[in-house]
Motif scaffolding. Structure first.
Motif, PDB file in Angstrom:
ATOM      1  N   PRO A  48     -69.098 -28.756  34.994  1.00  0.00           N
ATOM      2  CA  PRO A  48     -70.121 -29.179  35.948  1.00  0.00           C
ATOM      3  C   PRO A  48     -70.202 -30.701  36.077  1.00  0.00           C
ATOM      4  O   PRO A  48     -70.130 -31.435  35.095  1.00  0.00           O
ATOM      5  N   LEU A  49     -70.362 -31.176  37.300  1.00  0.00           N
ATOM      6  CA  LEU A  49     -70.767 -32.549  37.562  1.00  0.00           C
ATOM      7  C   LEU A  49     -72.182 -32.485  38.127  1.00  0.00           C
ATOM      8  O   LEU A  49     -72.426 -31.775  39.106  1.00  0.00           O
ATOM      9  N   SER A  81     -68.805 -29.135  27.162  1.00  0.00           N
ATOM     10  CA  SER A  81     -68.158 -28.091  27.953  1.00  0.00           C
ATOM     11  C   SER A  81     -66.711 -28.474  28.260  1.00  0.00           C
ATOM     12  O   SER A  81     -65.826 -27.616  28.299  1.00  0.00           O
ATOM     13  N   LEU A  82     -66.452 -29.768  28.437  1.00  0.00           N
ATOM     14  CA  LEU A  82     -65.071 -30.228  28.650  1.00  0.00           C
ATOM     15  C   LEU A  82     -64.203 -29.869  27.456  1.00  0.00           C
ATOM     16  O   LEU A  82     -63.069 -29.410  27.602  1.00  0.00           O
ATOM     17  N   THR A  83     -64.737 -30.102  26.262  1.00  0.00           N
ATOM     18  CA  THR A  83     -63.982 -29.819  25.045  1.00  0.00           C
ATOM     19  C   THR A  83     -63.627 -28.343  24.952  1.00  0.00           C
ATOM     20  O   THR A  83     -62.503 -27.976  24.594  1.00  0.00           O
ATOM     21  N   CYS A  84     -64.592 -27.485  25.278  1.00  0.00           N
ATOM     22  CA  CYS A  84     -64.337 -26.043  25.241  1.00  0.00           C
ATOM     23  C   CYS A  84     -63.289 -25.651  26.272  1.00  0.00           C
ATOM     24  O   CYS A  84     -62.419 -24.814  26.018  1.00  0.00           O
ATOM     25  N   MET A  86     -60.872 -27.584  27.506  1.00  0.00           N
ATOM     26  CA  MET A  86     -59.563 -28.091  27.094  1.00  0.00           C
ATOM     27  C   MET A  86     -58.956 -27.214  26.007  1.00  0.00           C
ATOM     28  O   MET A  86     -57.749 -27.034  25.930  1.00  0.00           O
ATOM     29  N   GLY A  87     -59.820 -26.656  25.151  1.00  0.00           N
ATOM     30  CA  GLY A  87     -59.347 -25.805  24.072  1.00  0.00           C
ATOM     31  C   GLY A  87     -59.366 -24.334  24.416  1.00  0.00           C
ATOM     32  O   GLY A  87     -59.079 -23.496  23.571  1.00  0.00           O
ATOM     33  N   THR A  88     -59.721 -24.008  25.672  1.00  0.00           N
ATOM     34  CA  THR A  88     -59.829 -22.616  26.145  1.00  0.00           C
ATOM     35  C   THR A  88     -60.654 -21.762  25.185  1.00  0.00           C
ATOM     36  O   THR A  88     -60.311 -20.610  24.918  1.00  0.00           O
ATOM     37  N   SER A  89     -61.728 -22.350  24.638  1.00  0.00           N
ATOM     38  CA  SER A  89     -62.619 -21.603  23.762  1.00  0.00           C
ATOM     39  C   SER A  89     -63.938 -21.346  24.482  1.00  0.00           C
ATOM     40  O   SER A  89     -64.177 -21.862  25.569  1.00  0.00           O
ATOM     41  N   LYS A  90     -64.782 -20.547  23.872  1.00  0.00           N
ATOM     42  CA  LYS A  90     -66.071 -20.227  24.481  1.00  0.00           C
ATOM     43  C   LYS A  90     -67.062 -21.363  24.247  1.00  0.00           C
ATOM     44  O   LYS A  90     -66.914 -22.158  23.325  1.00  0.00           O
ATOM     45  N   SER A  91     -68.076 -21.398  25.097  1.00  0.00           N
ATOM     46  CA  SER A  91     -69.056 -22.474  25.031  1.00  0.00           C
ATOM     47  C   SER A  91     -69.792 -22.464  23.693  1.00  0.00           C
ATOM     48  O   SER A  91     -70.207 -21.412  23.203  1.00  0.00           O
ATOM     49  N   LEU A 105     -69.165 -27.468  40.607  1.00  0.00           N
ATOM     50  CA  LEU A 105     -68.324 -26.886  39.570  1.00  0.00           C
ATOM     51  C   LEU A 105     -66.855 -27.109  39.922  1.00  0.00           C
ATOM     52  O   LEU A 105     -66.418 -26.787  41.028  1.00  0.00           O
ATOM     53  N   ILE A 106     -66.103 -27.656  38.971  1.00  0.00           N
ATOM     54  CA  ILE A 106     -64.690 -27.972  39.181  1.00  0.00           C
ATOM     55  C   ILE A 106     -63.840 -27.033  38.322  1.00  0.00           C
ATOM     56  O   ILE A 106     -64.069 -26.923  37.112  1.00  0.00           O
ATOM     57  N   PRO A 107     -62.869 -26.344  38.899  1.00  0.00           N
ATOM     58  CA  PRO A 107     -62.000 -25.459  38.106  1.00  0.00           C
ATOM     59  C   PRO A 107     -61.296 -26.229  36.991  1.00  0.00           C
ATOM     60  O   PRO A 107     -60.877 -27.376  37.168  1.00  0.00           O
ATOM     61  N   VAL A 108     -61.180 -25.579  35.842  1.00  0.00           N
ATOM     62  CA  VAL A 108     -60.569 -26.216  34.675  1.00  0.00           C
ATOM     63  C   VAL A 108     -59.153 -26.700  34.973  1.00  0.00           C
ATOM     64  O   VAL A 108     -58.758 -27.794  34.562  1.00  0.00           O
ATOM     65  N   ALA A 109     -58.386 -25.919  35.728  1.00  0.00           N
ATOM     66  CA  ALA A 109     -57.002 -26.293  36.017  1.00  0.00           C
ATOM     67  C   ALA A 109     -56.945 -27.631  36.744  1.00  0.00           C
ATOM     68  O   ALA A 109     -56.091 -28.475  36.442  1.00  0.00           O
ATOM     69  N   ASN A 110     -57.847 -27.841  37.685  1.00  0.00           N
ATOM     70  CA  ASN A 110     -57.868 -29.113  38.416  1.00  0.00           C
ATOM     71  C   ASN A 110     -58.259 -30.263  37.504  1.00  0.00           C
ATOM     72  O   ASN A 110     -57.682 -31.365  37.586  1.00  0.00           O
ATOM     73  N   MET A 111     -59.239 -30.012  36.643  1.00  0.00           N
ATOM     74  CA  MET A 111     -59.677 -31.054  35.712  1.00  0.00           C
ATOM     75  C   MET A 111     -58.507 -31.540  34.861  1.00  0.00           C
ATOM     76  O   MET A 111     -58.318 -32.746  34.664  1.00  0.00           O
ATOM     77  N   GLN A 112     -57.697 -30.608  34.370  1.00  0.00           N
ATOM     78  CA  GLN A 112     -56.574 -30.972  33.511  1.00  0.00           C
ATOM     79  C   GLN A 112     -55.486 -31.708  34.290  1.00  0.00           C
ATOM     80  O   GLN A 112     -54.912 -32.679  33.798  1.00  0.00           O
ATOM     81  N   ILE A 113     -55.203 -31.266  35.501  1.00  0.00           N
ATOM     82  CA  ILE A 113     -54.187 -31.929  36.329  1.00  0.00           C
ATOM     83  C   ILE A 113     -54.629 -33.360  36.646  1.00  0.00           C
ATOM     84  O   ILE A 113     -53.841 -34.311  36.525  1.00  0.00           O
ATOM     85  N   TRP A 114     -55.883 -33.526  37.060  1.00  0.00           N
ATOM     86  CA  TRP A 114     -56.389 -34.847  37.428  1.00  0.00           C
ATOM     87  C   TRP A 114     -56.382 -35.803  36.246  1.00  0.00           C
ATOM     88  O   TRP A 114     -56.196 -37.001  36.421  1.00  0.00           O
TER      89      TRP A 114
END
Length: 209
Positions: A48-49, A81-84, A86-91, A105-114
């Motif tokens: 979330p932003l 939430s970013l840490t979770c 990045m580690g594909t773990s639960k909140s 809400l930004i999809p995790v895949a985009n966050m990692q690519i950016w």
């Protein structure tokens, strides 16, 4: 409205390319006060932003008691939430709307690519980690070194600054839950602070003097 808020709150931190991509892939959501935005053990597929309002980030013990970790303001994101993500773990946290709030809400895949492809996004994420880390250290220091009356007064000052007003609308029970203590203790300490001329108490309202 949300698109205008995104540009207003994040244009200083993020370049126009990333803002355009957020507008393309992001999902805009609104939450009412006390709504749960992220819950403990939730699978996180988005980050979330915060565009408007305030969010409180909480931890929970094995008995279900909550402890306030920090607040988020507009223009910020929750790095726990970013840490979770990045580690594909639960909140590991619960995010609750402290006031009526809007987020994207930004999809995790985009966050990692950016993170690897865009300098402004990478800096924003790293600076967010540093800010939240400092706030968690402050929380630990408060728990370890401050008496409950000092923690309470610090909590009230933070809420006043967050809301941009010296008048805070809050119940004693809500304070006790955030600070992980009893309502009776909070009521007693609030009266003590009032006797010290630091605050003025009214029904469900506290004024910082």
């Amino acid at each position: 409205m949300e698109k205008a808020l995104l540009k207003e709150k994040f244009s200083n931190a993020l370049d126009q390319d990333i803002i355009n991509e957020i507008l393309e892939v992001g999902s805009f959501k609104t939450f009412q006060k006390d709504d749960i935005i992220i819950d403990i053990n939730q699978n996180l597929e988005y980050i979330p932003l915060l565009l408007s309002g305030n969010i409180k980030i909480l931890r929970e013990d094995s008995d279900g008691n909550e402890l306030l970790i920090y607040f988020l303001e507009a223009g910020e994101t929750c790095t726990m939430s970013l840490t979770c993500c990045m580690g594909t773990s639960k909140s590991k946290i619960r995010a609750v709307a402290e006031s009526n709030s809007s987020i994207v809400l930004i999809p995790v895949a985009n966050m990692q690519i950016w993170f690897h492809s865009n300098h402004s996004w990478r800096n924003f994420i790293l600076e967010s980690y540093q800010s939240r880390f400092n706030e968690m250290l402050e929380t630990i220091d408060n728990l370890a070194f401050l008496k409950m009356d000092q923690r309470l007064y610090h909590y009230l000052l933070n809420k006043a600054e967050l809301n941009g007003s010296k008048t805070i609308i809050v119940k004693h029970l809500d304070i006790s839950e955030d600070l992980h203590t009893s309502r009776v203790v909070i009521s007693r300490l609030l009266k003590q602070l009032e006797n010290e001329n630091k605050i003025k108490l009214s029904r469900n309202k506290i004024e910082i003097l």
